[in-house]
Scaffold this motif. Structure first.
Motif, PDB file in Angstrom:
ATOM      1  N   GLU A 233       0.816  -1.217   0.000  1.00  0.00           N
ATOM      2  CA  GLU A 233       0.000   0.000   0.000  1.00  0.00           C
ATOM      3  C   GLU A 233       0.845   1.260   0.000  1.00  0.00           C
ATOM      4  O   GLU A 233       0.610   2.179  -0.811  1.00  0.00           O
ATOM      5  N   LEU A 234       1.815   1.351   0.890  1.00  0.00           N
ATOM      6  CA  LEU A 234       2.581   2.589   1.007  1.00  0.00           C
ATOM      7  C   LEU A 234       3.389   2.861  -0.262  1.00  0.00           C
ATOM      8  O   LEU A 234       3.407   3.991  -0.762  1.00  0.00           O
ATOM      9  N   THR A 235       4.036   1.843  -0.777  1.00  0.00           N
ATOM     10  CA  THR A 235       4.847   2.044  -1.988  1.00  0.00           C
ATOM     11  C   THR A 235       3.979   2.402  -3.191  1.00  0.00           C
ATOM     12  O   THR A 235       4.383   3.198  -4.034  1.00  0.00           O
ATOM     13  N   ALA A 236       2.776   1.825  -3.264  1.00  0.00           N
ATOM     14  CA  ALA A 236       1.870   2.138  -4.381  1.00  0.00           C
ATOM     15  C   ALA A 236       1.312   3.553  -4.250  1.00  0.00           C
ATOM     16  O   ALA A 236       1.234   4.294  -5.246  1.00  0.00           O
ATOM     17  N   LEU A 237       0.914   3.943  -3.032  1.00  0.00           N
ATOM     18  CA  LEU A 237       0.391   5.295  -2.810  1.00  0.00           C
ATOM     19  C   LEU A 237       1.434   6.345  -3.132  1.00  0.00           C
ATOM     20  O   LEU A 237       1.143   7.340  -3.809  1.00  0.00           O
ATOM     21  N   LEU A 238       2.659   6.134  -2.653  1.00  0.00           N
ATOM     22  CA  LEU A 238       3.706   7.122  -2.884  1.00  0.00           C
ATOM     23  C   LEU A 238       4.057   7.204  -4.364  1.00  0.00           C
ATOM     24  O   LEU A 238       4.228   8.307  -4.911  1.00  0.00           O
ATOM     25  N   ASP A 239       4.131   6.077  -5.038  1.00  0.00           N
ATOM     26  CA  ASP A 239       4.417   6.060  -6.468  1.00  0.00           C
ATOM     27  C   ASP A 239       3.340   6.828  -7.234  1.00  0.00           C
ATOM     28  O   ASP A 239       3.647   7.656  -8.108  1.00  0.00           O
ATOM     29  N   GLN A 240       2.118   6.583  -6.873  1.00  0.00           N
ATOM     30  CA  GLN A 240       0.990   7.245  -7.540  1.00  0.00           C
ATOM     31  C   GLN A 240       1.013   8.748  -7.301  1.00  0.00           C
ATOM     32  O   GLN A 240       0.841   9.549  -8.236  1.00  0.00           O
ATOM     33  N   ASP A 241       1.228   9.165  -6.055  1.00  0.00           N
ATOM     34  CA  ASP A 241       1.220  10.593  -5.728  1.00  0.00           C
ATOM     35  C   ASP A 241       2.401  11.313  -6.368  1.00  0.00           C
ATOM     36  O   ASP A 241       2.270  12.455  -6.833  1.00  0.00           O
ATOM     37  N   ARG A 243       3.921  10.433  -9.168  1.00  0.00           N
ATOM     38  CA  ARG A 243       3.661  10.524 -10.603  1.00  0.00           C
ATOM     39  C   ARG A 243       2.732  11.687 -10.907  1.00  0.00           C
ATOM     40  O   ARG A 243       2.957  12.465 -11.856  1.00  0.00           O
ATOM     41  N   ARG A 244       1.684  11.816 -10.119  1.00  0.00           N
ATOM     42  CA  ARG A 244       0.741  12.916 -10.322  1.00  0.00           C
ATOM     43  C   ARG A 244       1.439  14.261 -10.123  1.00  0.00           C
ATOM     44  O   ARG A 244       1.240  15.209 -10.895  1.00  0.00           O
ATOM     45  N   TYR A 245       2.266  14.343  -9.094  1.00  0.00           N
ATOM     46  CA  TYR A 245       2.988  15.588  -8.795  1.00  0.00           C
ATOM     47  C   TYR A 245       4.007  15.911  -9.896  1.00  0.00           C
ATOM     48  O   TYR A 245       4.103  17.053 -10.353  1.00  0.00           O
ATOM     49  N   ASN A 246       4.771  14.930 -10.327  1.00  0.00           N
ATOM     50  CA  ASN A 246       5.808  15.167 -11.328  1.00  0.00           C
ATOM     51  C   ASN A 246       5.244  15.583 -12.676  1.00  0.00           C
ATOM     52  O   ASN A 246       5.926  16.227 -13.475  1.00  0.00           O
ATOM     53  N   GLN A 247       4.008  15.228 -12.946  1.00  0.00           N
ATOM     54  CA  GLN A 247       3.382  15.601 -14.214  1.00  0.00           C
ATOM     55  C   GLN A 247       2.831  17.021 -14.207  1.00  0.00           C
ATOM     56  O   GLN A 247       2.540  17.583 -15.252  1.00  0.00           O
ATOM     57  N   SER A 248       2.709  17.610 -12.997  1.00  0.00           N
ATOM     58  CA  SER A 248       2.058  18.917 -12.921  1.00  0.00           C
ATOM     59  C   SER A 248       2.876  19.991 -12.235  1.00  0.00           C
ATOM     60  O   SER A 248       2.463  21.137 -12.183  1.00  0.00           O
ATOM     61  N   SER A 249       4.054  19.654 -11.706  1.00  0.00           N
ATOM     62  CA  SER A 249       4.786  20.591 -10.864  1.00  0.00           C
ATOM     63  C   SER A 249       5.807  21.383 -11.657  1.00  0.00           C
ATOM     64  O   SER A 249       6.423  20.889 -12.594  1.00  0.00           O
ATOM     65  N   SER A 250       6.025  22.654 -11.216  1.00  0.00           N
ATOM     66  CA  SER A 250       7.094  23.472 -11.778  1.00  0.00           C
ATOM     67  C   SER A 250       8.443  23.049 -11.209  1.00  0.00           C
ATOM     68  O   SER A 250       9.486  23.340 -11.774  1.00  0.00           O
ATOM     69  N   ARG A 251       8.442  22.394 -10.032  1.00  0.00           N
ATOM     70  CA  ARG A 251       9.619  21.776  -9.434  1.00  0.00           C
ATOM     71  C   ARG A 251      10.750  22.752  -9.132  1.00  0.00           C
ATOM     72  O   ARG A 251      11.913  22.464  -9.367  1.00  0.00           O
TER      73      ARG A 251
END
Length: 467
Positions: A233-241, A243-251
């Motif tokens: 669960e933890l590894t899947a949640l973090l991977d998912q979050d 991915r969502r962040y990296n696709q939308s962030s100015s970083r």
């Protein structure tokens, strides 16, 4: 320098000048300093003050931070042990704007009676200021060693301050390889391996250079189920979050660092929430969780429990170790303070004879349960009612080219019998991470053999090949 001045309602404790005679002031100052240090239960920012107070930006940040107390190490006369420091605080000022006036007499070479002072305004919650009085050489040694020796370190903030956070050279290329293993212990109570680990090199979280390494050490009747659940669960949640962040962030660098830290922390909290909804019995079962997210030369290290994380560093022709986590045990001062504030007890296990044995454990106030050796974990509903938490401490660092060469995560089946330095020697002498894991496993099992029982063991090793 005279009596102890305190404002308990503000959490402030200082030594103030009452113009007492020298001998009386010396005795009172000594007693005050020793009393403050003896009663301290919270984390302390350690600041070594030279003969003349010259605060650096980092020291000012420590004095004006939002959390933790301040431990001031000052040089003094080793015979009288009177700290040459005067602290005063106006109790009537607003608690959000407290001014601490720190005055240190000058060195004899600058003239008798001369004084230098530095006024620091803390736009934060007030805090207790603690003293220790040492000779000048001891003060210099304390300044040199205060963040490098983590064996007795209680402050995560001090640990973070000791780590490099700015990349020296982003253009240096390196390759990451990693491996992990788990092994069941032996003895009358070891019927299953309750440990789990996770390794993914590259493309974790949607980042080409994203890697993730984890160790989960379950405990209690259903600890194996809890560790397995969290690994998935933890590894899947973090991977998912991620991915969502990296696709939308100015970083932006600073924003990115904090954003990833927030995502990791939330993944821990959400995992525990999902665990509670899963139907698993976690009344007295849970797991540690140590999670490392690597993005190129950047590392985020999150931990709840005592599955320690260290790096191996090549410095001046020799290997050194650097801890990246602090064990979450009830004996740690800041952890104990949180448990006591939540209504729990912290004390060793008590035998039928009344004798106490072993390390301090976490207990309910009036019931001899659960007796947990951890102060942070995922699960453990009973312990969480008295201060045990799944919220991780998160450390951030940047890898230094040709210096930071290995990362090791292991459960307490390793750390209970091997030191950081022993693990360093075993890992650095292996030809690859997989062999390194087996070296650590074999050495730990040999130590456990003498005790006629062994804890479960999990090890993850990552190697960074520079150039």
């Amino acid at each position: 320098m005279g009596c102890i001045h305190s404002a308990p309602d503000k959490g402030l404790c200082a030594i103030s000048d009452k113009s007492a005679p020298n001998n009386q002031g010396t005795a009172q100052a000594q007693g005050a300093a020793e009393s403050v240090l003896k009663d301290a239960e919270a984390d302390a920012a350690v600041i070594t003050v030279p003969g003349v107070l010259k605060t650096s930006d980092k020291e000012r940040d420590a004095l004006t931070s939002n959390s933790d107390d301040v431990l001031v190490v000052v040089p003094c006369d080793p015979e009288s042990r009177a700290p040459p420091v005067q602290l005063s605080a106006d109790e009537k000022v607003d608690t959000k704007d407290i001014e601490l006036l720190v005055t240190v007499p000058s060195t004899p070479s600058e003239g008798a009676g001369a004084e230098h002072s530095s006024q620091l305004t803390a736009n934060a919650q007030p805090k207790r200021v603690q003293f220790t009085c040492v000779s000048a050489p001891q003060a210099e040694a304390a300044q040199e060693n205060q963040v490098h020796d983590t064996s007795n370190l209680h402050s995560h903030r001090l640990l973070q301050q000791s780590l490099p956070t700015e990349a020296l050279d982003d253009n240096v290329q390196f390759r990451t390889t990693a491996a992990g293993l788990k092994h069941i212990g032996f003895g009358p109570l070891k019927r299953e391996n309750q440990d789990e680990f996770f390794v993914q090199v590259e493309h974790y979280g949607g980042a080409p250079a994203g890697c993730c390494y984890c160790v989960f050490d379950g405990h209690g009747t259903y600890g194996g189920n809890v560790a397995t659940f969290c690994r998935q669960e933890l590894t899947a949640l973090l991977d998912q979050d991620l991915r969502r962040y990296n696709q939308s962030s100015s970083r932006a660098t600073a924003t990115h660092r904090d954003a990833v830290r927030g995502l990791i922390s939330q993944a821990f909290i959400n995992t525990e929430r999902h665990l509670q909804q899963s139907g698993l019995n976690v009344t007295s079962s849970g797991t540690t969780a140590s999670v490392v997210y690597q993005e190129g030369n950047k590392l985020w290290v999150a931990a709840a429990g005592d599955s320690r994380v260290i790096t191996l560093q090549w410095k001046n022709g020799a290997w050194e170790t650097q801890a990246l986590t602090l064990d979450h045990r009830p004996s740690r001062r800041s952890e104990k303070a949180r448990v006591l504030a939540a209504g729990g007890r912290v004390e060793p296990k008590r035998l039928a004879s009344g004798k106490q044995v072993g390390e301090p454990r976490l207990w309910l106030q009036h019931i001899p349960s659960p007796g947990l050796l951890l102060s942070r974990s995922i699960g453990d509903e009973m312990a969480s009612s008295v201060g045990c938490t799944a919220e991780p401490e998160i450390t951030y660092m940047t890898l230094r080219p040709f210096v930071d060469c290995y990362l090791v995560i292991a459960s307490d089946g390793v750390w209970d019998v091997l030191t950081n330095e022993q693990v360093c020697q075993l890992v650095s002498s292996a030809e690859d991470p997989k062999v390194a894991c087996f070296h650590v496993l074999d050495a730990a099992l040999m130590e456990w053999e003498e005790r006629l029982a062994a804890d479960n063991i999990s090890v993850v090793v990552a190697r960074f090949d520079w150039g």
